[in-house]
Scaffold this active site. Structure first.
Site, PDB file in Angstrom:
ATOM      1  N   LYS A 186      38.293  28.405  45.276  1.00 48.96           N
ATOM      2  CA  LYS A 186      39.037  29.631  45.015  1.00 48.96           C
ATOM      3  C   LYS A 186      39.407  30.276  46.342  1.00 48.96           C
ATOM      4  O   LYS A 186      38.526  30.648  47.131  1.00 48.96           O
ATOM      5  CB  LYS A 186      38.211  30.600  44.164  1.00 48.96           C
ATOM      6  CG  LYS A 186      38.969  31.860  43.771  1.00 48.96           C
ATOM      7  CD  LYS A 186      38.159  32.726  42.820  1.00 48.96           C
ATOM      8  CE  LYS A 186      38.960  33.936  42.364  1.00 48.96           C
ATOM      9  NZ  LYS A 186      38.206  34.772  41.399  1.00 48.96           N
ATOM     10  N   ASP A 278      37.136  42.548  32.695  1.00 52.27           N
ATOM     11  CA  ASP A 278      38.250  41.623  32.450  1.00 52.27           C
ATOM     12  C   ASP A 278      37.769  40.450  31.612  1.00 52.27           C
ATOM     13  O   ASP A 278      37.978  39.284  31.965  1.00 52.27           O
ATOM     14  CB  ASP A 278      38.842  41.135  33.770  1.00 52.27           C
ATOM     15  CG  ASP A 278      40.159  40.378  33.559  1.00 52.27           C
ATOM     16  OD1 ASP A 278      40.791  40.574  32.497  1.00 52.27           O
ATOM     17  OD2 ASP A 278      40.548  39.583  34.436  1.00 52.27           O
TER      18      ASP A 278
END
EC number: 2.7.11.1
Length: 553
Positions: A186, A278
Site C-alpha cells: 500500500k 469507514d
C-alpha cells in the site's frame, strides 16, 4: 537688476502626476514612491508576508526531508509503538462473551487524537526503514500509481504481488513460506505540508501488531519510507476479499457466523474506544484460515471525536451528511460507535442481497431484516450499540466467547497450507518475544542490583558507591582524598549506598497499579513475571501521550 516676484507653481502630489503620466517607466516609479511615502504599513506588511512565506517554505522542506536512519531502525520502530499501545488494553474477563451496552465514550481516555503529537510523529517517521524503489521492482510499480506533489498528494493505492521476488523477501527478512499467498504493498503519498501525519496508519497498525490478542485486525509485515519520493509503504499479507469469497463459496459458507465475526471485529475496536468510520464489505478480508479480519485502518479514530466528512457514500449515517455544510466538508461531525453500527448494518444488507442474488436462501431472514432495520435507523438514539447487536435473537445460536477466541468453526474454507502458515506465525511471535525479553534483561543487567550495604557486598557495593559519586559530580581527586580515611570513607560509602538503593526501589515502584513484591525479588522491581506482564500490557496510549505532551511543552 531685480526680477519680478513670481509665485511658485503648485506642487503636484505623486498621485496627481501618476494620473496625468502616460510613460510606463514613470508610472512604475511613481507607484513605488506612493507605496514608499504614503503606504509604510503596506510596505512592511508586504515584507512581513514575504519573509513569512519564505520561512514557512524552508520549514516545510526541512520537515519533509528524509534524514538518514540508523541500522536498527526496524527494531526502534517496533519499540516506539510498544510504548504507546492503546490497543493492548484487554477488556475485562467478564465481558469476554458479550460486551456491555455502555454509551459511546463512557470510558473515554483524555486524548484529542489517536495519533501522537508532532515530535513523536517525527521520531516515528525517522525510524521507518528507508527503501529505494529503483532496487525493488515491486515498490517501483507501487510508487508509479500514486502522485505526491509539493502542495498536494493523491489517494493511496494498493499493489497486489502474488509471487514476491527473492530480493523483496530478503529485504523484508521473510521466507517464501511466510507469505505463501503473496503480499500487498500500500503506497501512501504525502505532501510537503503533511507534518508527519502520514505515519498515522502505520502507527495504528503497530498498535494491533499481536495477532493473538487482535485476531480480527489484518497484520502488517513492514512499514517503510521512500528515499526519493514523498511516499510511505505498508506491506501486508495478501488475503482474500470478502465479496469475491462470498461469491465463490456462497453455498458452503456459514452466513450467520460470517456476520457474527464481522460484529466481533467491530466490537474489538469499540471496546477500546475506537471507531473505524469507514466500514463496508470491501474493508473486510478473509484470512487463509477462513476467518474475517478488518482492514483499512487509516480512518480509525477515538470514538465521539469530531471530524470532517469521511467514509463511503451509501454507508454513512444521516447525521454525518444531514446539511449542506456537512456534505461539502465545511463542517465537522461527530463519529462514534453508532456511526459504525449504521455502516455495518448497510454491509449486512448488501451481503444478504448478494447471497439471495446467487440463489442461496438467507438463514433467519426475518430476524436479520429486523436487525438491519434497527442498525440503519435514521435516528442515532434508536440505533443499537454493537453489544446489543450481538445480543440480538439473530445470533442466538452463536457462542461469542468462542468467536472471540476463534476456537470454533470458521465461516469460509481454509486455504491449502493455512495450518502450516499459522504455526510459522506463532513461532515468529515466540522468537520475537524471546528477543524482546533478552533485550530487556540486558538493559536491566546494567542497573546496579545491590541489595545490602557496601561492607557486606564487597565489589558490588564499591561499584554502586562509585556510580553514586560519579552521578553526584564528584571528581577523582576528591574520591582519592576520601579514601585516605578508611573509617569515615566506609561510613560515607555505606550511607550513599543506602540512599541510592532506596531511591532505586522508589523509582521501580513508580506508576499506577504497582504493588509491593511478594516472594522472591527480581531485577525488574521485585515483582513476579506474571504481574510484570500485566503491568506492561496495561500501559495504554494515554501514558505515552502524556509523556510526549510534556516533552513538547
Amino acid at each position: 537688476m531685480m526680477f519680478p516676484a513670481v509665485a511658485a507653481p503648485p506642487r503636484r502630489l505623486p498621485g496627481e502626476r501618476l494620473q496625468r503620466s502616460q510613460n510606463p517607466v514613470e508610472t512604475s516609479w511613481l507607484s513605488f514612491r506612493i507605496l514608499a511615502t504614503r503606504g509604510p504599513c503596506v510596505t512592511s506588511t508586504f515584507l512581513f508576508l514575504t519573509v513569512a512565506f519564505l520561512g514557512l517554505s524552508w520549514v516545510s522542506v526541512a520537515v519533509a526531508a528524509h534524514a538518514e536512519h540508523p541500522e536498527d531502525s526496524a527494531t526502534n520502530f517496533l519499540f516506539s509503538f510498544a510504548e504507546n499501545s492503546l490497543a493492548n488494553r484487554e477488556p475485562p474477563e467478564d465481558s469476554a462473551a458479550r460486551p456491555s451496552s455502555r454509551s459511546g465514550g463512557a470510558e473515554r481516555r483524555r486524548l484529542d487524537s489517536l495519533i501522537p503529537g508532532f515530535l513523536k510523529r517525527r521520531r516515528i517517521f525517522k525510524q521507518l526503514r528507508p527503501v529505494d524503489e529503483f532496487q525493488l521492482r515491486e515498490f517501483q510499480e507501487a510508487s508509479s500509481k500514486v502522485k505526491a506533489q509539493f502542495f498536494s498528494a493523491g489517494h493511496s493505492k494498493v499493489t497486489f504481488v502474488d509471487r514476491p521476488s527473492a530480493a523483496l523477501l530478503s529485504f523484508l527478512h521473510l521466507e517464501e513460506e511466510d507469505v505463501p499467498y503473496g503480499v500487498v504493498i500500500k503506497a501512501i503519498p504525502y505532501d510537503a505540508f503533511d507534518f508527519y501525519e502520514s505515519v498515522a496508519e502505520p502507527y495504528i497498525h503497530r498498535m494491533f501488531d499481536d495477532p493473538r490478542k487482535f485476531p480480527y485486525v489484518v497484520p502488517v509485515l513492514a512499514a517503510l519510507r521512500s528515499t526519493s519520493k514523498r511516499v510511505l509503504y505498508l506491506v501486508l499479507p495478501l488475503y482474500r476479499e470478502l465479496p469475491e469469497t462470498v461469491d465463490e463459496e456462497a453455498r458452503s459458507l456459514d452466513f450467520v457466523l460470517l456476520l457474527a465475526e464481522m460484529a466481533m471485529a467491530v466490537c474489538q475496536l469499540h471496546e477500546r474506544n475506537l471507531a473505524h468510520r469507514d466500514l463496508k464489505e470491501d474493508n473486510f478480508l478473509v484470512s487463509p484460515e477462513g476467518h474475517i479480519v478488518v482492514s483499512d485502518l487509516a480512518t480509525l479514530d477515538i470514538t465521539d471525536n469530531k471530524s470532517f466528512l469521511i467514509g463511503t457514500s451509501g454507508y454513512m449515517p444521516p447525521e454525518t451528511r444531514s446539511s449542506y455544510l456537512l456534505r461539502k466538508g465545511y463542517k465537522r461531525s461527530r463519529y462514534g460507535e453508532k456511526t459504525d453500527v449504521y455502516s455495518l448494518g448497510v454491509a449486512f444488507r448488501h451481503l444478504a442481497f448478494m447471497l439471495e442474488g446467487l440463489g442461496v436462501q438467507v438463514p433467519h431472514r426475518t430476524q436479520l431484516a429486523k436487525l438491519i432495520k434497527k442498525m440503519t435507523s435514521p435516528d442515532p438514539e434508536k440505533r443499537p450499540l454493537i453489544g446489543e447487536v450481538m445480543e440480538d435473537p439473530f445470533f442466538a445460536s452463536v457462542d461469542f466467547r468462542l468467536v472471540r477466541q476463534r476456537a470454533g468453526k470458521h465461516p469460509f474454507k481454509k486455504l491449502p497450507g493455512a495450518d502450516l502458515l499459522a504455526e510459522r506465525q506463532r513461532a515468529r511471535l515466540e522468537a520475537r518475544e524471546k528477543a524482546d525479553a533478552a533485550a530487556k534483561a540486558a538493559d536491566n543487567a546494567e542497573v546496579p542490583a545491590a541489595k545490602s550495604p557496601a561492607g557486606k557486598t564487597g565489589g558490588a557495593g564499591t561499584l554502586s558507591g562509585d556510580r553514586d559519586r560519579a552521578g553526584s559530580g564528584e571528581k577523582p581527586a576528591e574520591r582519592a582524598e576520601e579514601e585516605k580515611g578508611r573509617g569515615r570513607g566506609a561510613q560515607t560509602h555505606e550511607g550513599n549506598h543506602d540512599r541510592t538503593d532506596d531511591a532505586g526501589r522508589e523509582e521501580l515502584r513508580e506508576g499506577p497499579g504497582d504493588q509491593k513484591p511478594s516472594g522472591e525479588e527480581n531485577r525488574e522491581g521485585g515483582q513476579p513475571p506474571g504481574q510484570r506482564e500485566e503491568q506492561r500490557e496495561g500501559t495504554g496510549l494515554e501514558e505515552g501521550f502524556n509523556k510526549e505532551d510534556a516533552q513538547e511543552s
